[in-house]
Structure formats: C-alpha cells, structure tokens
Scaffold this motif. Sequence first.
Motif, PDB file in Angstrom:
ATOM      1  N   GLY A  59       0.784  -1.227   0.000  1.00 64.20           N
ATOM      2  CA  GLY A  59       0.000   0.000   0.000  1.00 64.20           C
ATOM      3  C   GLY A  59       0.814   1.273   0.000  1.00 64.20           C
ATOM      4  N   GLN A  60       0.114   2.397   0.194  1.00 62.51           N
ATOM      5  CA  GLN A  60       0.695   3.737   0.053  1.00 62.51           C
ATOM      6  C   GLN A  60       0.272   4.630   1.204  1.00 62.51           C
ATOM      7  OE1 GLN A  60       2.530   4.731  -2.510  1.00 62.51           O
ATOM      8  NE2 GLN A  60       2.299   2.851  -3.715  1.00 62.51           N
ATOM      9  N   MET A  61       1.159   5.512   1.599  1.00 65.18           N
ATOM     10  CA  MET A  61       0.805   6.496   2.600  1.00 65.18           C
ATOM     11  C   MET A  61       1.359   7.854   2.198  1.00 65.18           C
ATOM     12  SD  MET A  61       0.814   5.197   6.491  1.00 65.18           S
ATOM     13  CE  MET A  61       2.541   5.326   6.559  1.00 65.18           C
ATOM     14  N   ALA A  62       0.501   8.892   2.218  1.00 64.83           N
ATOM     15  CA  ALA A  62       0.961  10.231   1.852  1.00 64.83           C
ATOM     16  C   ALA A  62       0.519  11.257   2.886  1.00 64.83           C
ATOM     17  CB  ALA A  62       0.411  10.620   0.483  1.00 64.83           C
ATOM     18  N   LEU A  63       1.440  12.156   3.234  1.00 63.97           N
ATOM     19  CA  LEU A  63       1.148  13.243   4.153  1.00 63.97           C
ATOM     20  C   LEU A  63       1.300  14.527   3.356  1.00 63.97           C
ATOM     21  CD1 LEU A  63       0.538  13.859   7.140  1.00 63.97           C
ATOM     22  CD2 LEU A  63       2.975  13.748   7.598  1.00 63.97           C
ATOM     23  N   ASP A  64       0.204  15.277   3.218  1.00 61.93           N
ATOM     24  CA  ASP A  64       0.213  16.482   2.384  1.00 61.93           C
ATOM     25  C   ASP A  64       0.792  16.192   0.998  1.00 61.93           C
ATOM     26  OD1 ASP A  64      -0.925  17.936   4.379  1.00 61.93           O
ATOM     27  OD2 ASP A  64       0.982  18.672   5.154  1.00 61.93           O
ATOM     28  N   GLN A  65       0.259  15.156   0.385  1.00 69.96           N
ATOM     29  CA  GLN A  65       0.633  14.784  -0.990  1.00 69.96           C
ATOM     30  C   GLN A  65       2.062  14.264  -1.156  1.00 69.96           C
ATOM     31  OE1 GLN A  65      -1.567  18.079  -1.620  1.00 69.96           O
ATOM     32  NE2 GLN A  65      -3.033  16.402  -1.396  1.00 69.96           N
ATOM     33  N   THR A  66       2.791  14.128  -0.062  1.00 68.38           N
ATOM     34  CA  THR A  66       4.134  13.568  -0.168  1.00 68.38           C
ATOM     35  C   THR A  66       4.113  12.127   0.311  1.00 68.38           C
ATOM     36  OG1 THR A  66       5.092  15.723   0.336  1.00 68.38           O
ATOM     37  CG2 THR A  66       6.543  13.828   0.582  1.00 68.38           C
ATOM     38  N   ARG A  67       4.616  11.239  -0.509  1.00 71.83           N
ATOM     39  CA  ARG A  67       4.659   9.832  -0.129  1.00 71.83           C
ATOM     40  C   ARG A  67       5.610   9.665   1.061  1.00 71.83           C
ATOM     41  NH1 ARG A  67       4.995   4.337  -2.838  1.00 71.83           N
ATOM     42  NH2 ARG A  67       6.893   3.414  -2.021  1.00 71.83           N
ATOM     43  N   ILE A  68       5.131   8.971   2.100  1.00 76.39           N
ATOM     44  CA  ILE A  68       5.974   8.827   3.291  1.00 76.39           C
ATOM     45  C   ILE A  68       6.318   7.368   3.597  1.00 76.39           C
ATOM     46  CG2 ILE A  68       5.244  10.983   4.407  1.00 76.39           C
ATOM     47  CD1 ILE A  68       3.445   9.232   6.242  1.00 76.39           C
ATOM     48  N   ASN A  69       5.972   6.462   2.704  1.00 77.97           N
ATOM     49  CA  ASN A  69       6.254   5.029   2.942  1.00 77.97           C
ATOM     50  C   ASN A  69       7.655   4.774   3.492  1.00 77.97           C
ATOM     51  OD1 ASN A  69       3.839   4.825   1.521  1.00 77.97           O
ATOM     52  ND2 ASN A  69       4.426   2.848   0.622  1.00 77.97           N
ATOM     53  N   GLU A  70       8.647   5.415   2.882  1.00 76.69           N
ATOM     54  CA  GLU A  70      10.035   5.144   3.262  1.00 76.69           C
ATOM     55  C   GLU A  70      10.664   6.291   4.054  1.00 76.69           C
ATOM     56  OE1 GLU A  70       9.110   5.127  -0.027  1.00 76.69           O
ATOM     57  OE2 GLU A  70       8.792   2.977  -0.313  1.00 76.69           O
ATOM     58  N   MET A  71       9.868   7.314   4.391  1.00 76.47           N
ATOM     59  CA  MET A  71      10.446   8.470   5.090  1.00 76.47           C
ATOM     60  C   MET A  71      10.813   8.106   6.536  1.00 76.47           C
ATOM     61  SD  MET A  71       8.665  12.174   5.668  1.00 76.47           S
ATOM     62  CE  MET A  71       8.614  12.742   3.986  1.00 76.47           C
ATOM     63  N   PRO A  72      12.028   8.469   6.994  1.00 75.79           N
ATOM     64  CA  PRO A  72      12.408   8.164   8.367  1.00 75.79           C
ATOM     65  C   PRO A  72      11.471   8.865   9.369  1.00 75.79           C
ATOM     66  CG  PRO A  72      14.293   8.994   7.117  1.00 75.79           C
ATOM     67  CD  PRO A  72      13.090   9.157   6.252  1.00 75.79           C
ATOM     68  N   PRO A  73      11.200   8.222  10.516  1.00 82.65           N
ATOM     69  CA  PRO A  73      10.261   8.761  11.495  1.00 82.65           C
ATOM     70  C   PRO A  73      10.513  10.229  11.829  1.00 82.65           C
ATOM     71  CG  PRO A  73      11.064   6.634  12.238  1.00 82.65           C
ATOM     72  CD  PRO A  73      11.779   6.943  10.958  1.00 82.65           C
ATOM     73  N   ARG A  74      11.769  10.585  12.013  1.00 84.97           N
ATOM     74  CA  ARG A  74      12.132  11.931  12.444  1.00 84.97           C
ATOM     75  C   ARG A  74      11.686  13.012  11.462  1.00 84.97           C
ATOM     76  NH1 ARG A  74      17.521  13.033  15.571  1.00 84.97           N
ATOM     77  NH2 ARG A  74      16.843  11.059  16.409  1.00 84.97           N
ATOM     78  N   GLU A  75      11.649  12.656  10.183  1.00 84.45           N
ATOM     79  CA  GLU A  75      11.300  13.661   9.168  1.00 84.45           C
ATOM     80  C   GLU A  75       9.795  13.815   8.956  1.00 84.45           C
ATOM     81  OE1 GLU A  75      13.537  12.694   5.616  1.00 84.45           O
ATOM     82  OE2 GLU A  75      15.350  12.478   6.841  1.00 84.45           O
TER      83      GLU A  75
END
Length: 226
Positions: A59-75
Amino acid sequence: MSKLEIKQIGKTYTNGVQAVQDFSLDVTEGEFVVLVGPSGCGKSTVLRMIAGLESISEGQMALDQTRINEMPPRERNIAMVFQNYALYPHMTVYDNMAFCLKQEKKSKEEIDQSVHEVAARLDIEDLLKRKPKTLSGGERQRVAMGRAIVRQPKLFLMDEPLSNLDAKLRSRMRREIARLHKELEATIIYVTHDQVEAMTLGTKIVVMKDGRIQQIDTPENLYYQP
Ligand code: ADP
Ligand code: ADP
C-alpha cells in the motif's frame, strides 16, 4: 497538516502474522480519529506504520501529498504518545520536553518559551525540575503529552495513553485531551479498546477486527446502529 491519505496498507510480520490487511483511511486537519477494536486486531501496528516505526508491506501512505512510505520517522513531524509514557528517566521534566527542540537546533530562548508555554497549558509548571520517577501516573502522562505538544507536530498519534491510569484520573485526562484537541486544533489518531473513550473523544471512529476495518463512521451514527 492538511491531509493524511492511507491507501490499502497491509503488514505481514517476518514471522508470517498478517497483522493488518487492506487498511484505507483519510484523515483531514482537526479530525480526532479513534481506532477501536479488541486486543490483537492490529491497531498499534497501524499507528506504528504511520509513525514510521514499522515498515509497510503493502500500500501507500501520503502526508500532504508527499509519499511517506520510506520516510524516516524523524522527518515525518508526527508525535507519538504511548501508554507507558516512555519518558527519559535520567532527565528532568524540562529536559524531556526540550529534547526534540534541542535536536532541531532551536535557540535556547525559543526552547525556553515553548516549554514554559506548554507547561502552563498543561498545568505542569511546578514539575519542570523533577525527574519522571518522582511523578504520579497522571503527571507523567501530562509530561508525555507536553513533550509531544512542544514539537508542534502535524499529527498526534496516541496508543492507549490512558490505560495505565485509574478510572477517576482516566475520565479527567479524557476531558483534558478533548480540551487540548479543541484548543490546539490538533489532528489526532487515537488507539483504544475502550468504547466509551472512543465514543466520547472521536469525531470519526474506525472499528477494526482481525486486521481489517469493519466500519468507519461518526460516533452518532455508530451509537444509533440497531
Ligand atoms: P492491537 O494494537 O490491536 O492490540 P497489534 O497491532 O499490537 O494489535 O497486533 C496485531 C497482531 O500482530 C497480533 O496478532 C500481534 O500478536 C501481532 N504482532 C504485533 N507486533 C508484532 C511483531 N513485532 N512481530 C510479530 N507479530 C506482531
Ligand atoms: P499493544 O497491543 O499495546 O501494542 P503488545 O503487548 O501487543 O502491545 O505488544 C508489545 C510489543 O511486543 C510491541 O512492540 C509488539 O510489536 C510486540 N509484539 C506483540 N505481539 C508480538 C508477537 N506475536 N511477536 C513478536 N512481537 C510481538
């Protein structure tokens, strides 16, 4: 935050447990979303995937239209409040609250102002010099909230934050969380197995069972189900 969009996410742990399947949810600014369901239905796994503490299998996850699947927690600029407080035991309340701001390289004055402002809001100014082990459960939970609030996150994730408190304190803290949600115009995703908590706090209730969403509705509509 304008919007968190979750599209058909799933989680299979390395031991083969399918903890979450086909989970889709949109969360908009100011919403108070409650995930409710029995122990083991996948609520914490969903929160941990949103926080980035657990990888997503599908699946997919986006926060304010930015994909966050692989984004580190801190960011991600998402704050999480746990049931066991997870405060740093060797630090004072002040340093617990200031910790993340220091890492963000905020100035001393800015940090000081934020910590005092939030402490006043939560009525914990008297506790700032104390260590967590000298605090009551309710006080620790307030500090844990304070530490999340000072960061001004886009999104608050709360995993059974009241479950270690006695009944009286629990209903007081419940009112306090409802007040903070209003005052801060915060966006919150909250996990509980307690239906009363879900109904009194949530603006949107997500009922989960066996890793799947059974129903999503307002508390009013759920309450009036035959
Ligand atoms: P809940 O928060 O609703 O109690 P969880 O998300 O904690 O549910 O757990 C969902 C399912 O995934 C359960 O069957 C649980 O045993 C399993 N699970 C949770 N964490 C892990 C893990 N780290 N490794 C393997 N299985 C896990
Ligand atoms: P909760 O349901 O409140 O999230 P649990 O007691 O189910 O808490 O889980 C506590 C920790 O143990 C979590 O970090 C979770 O990932 C891990 N865990 C839960 N179930 C399993 C499991 N079946 N195998 C491995 N780790 C698990």
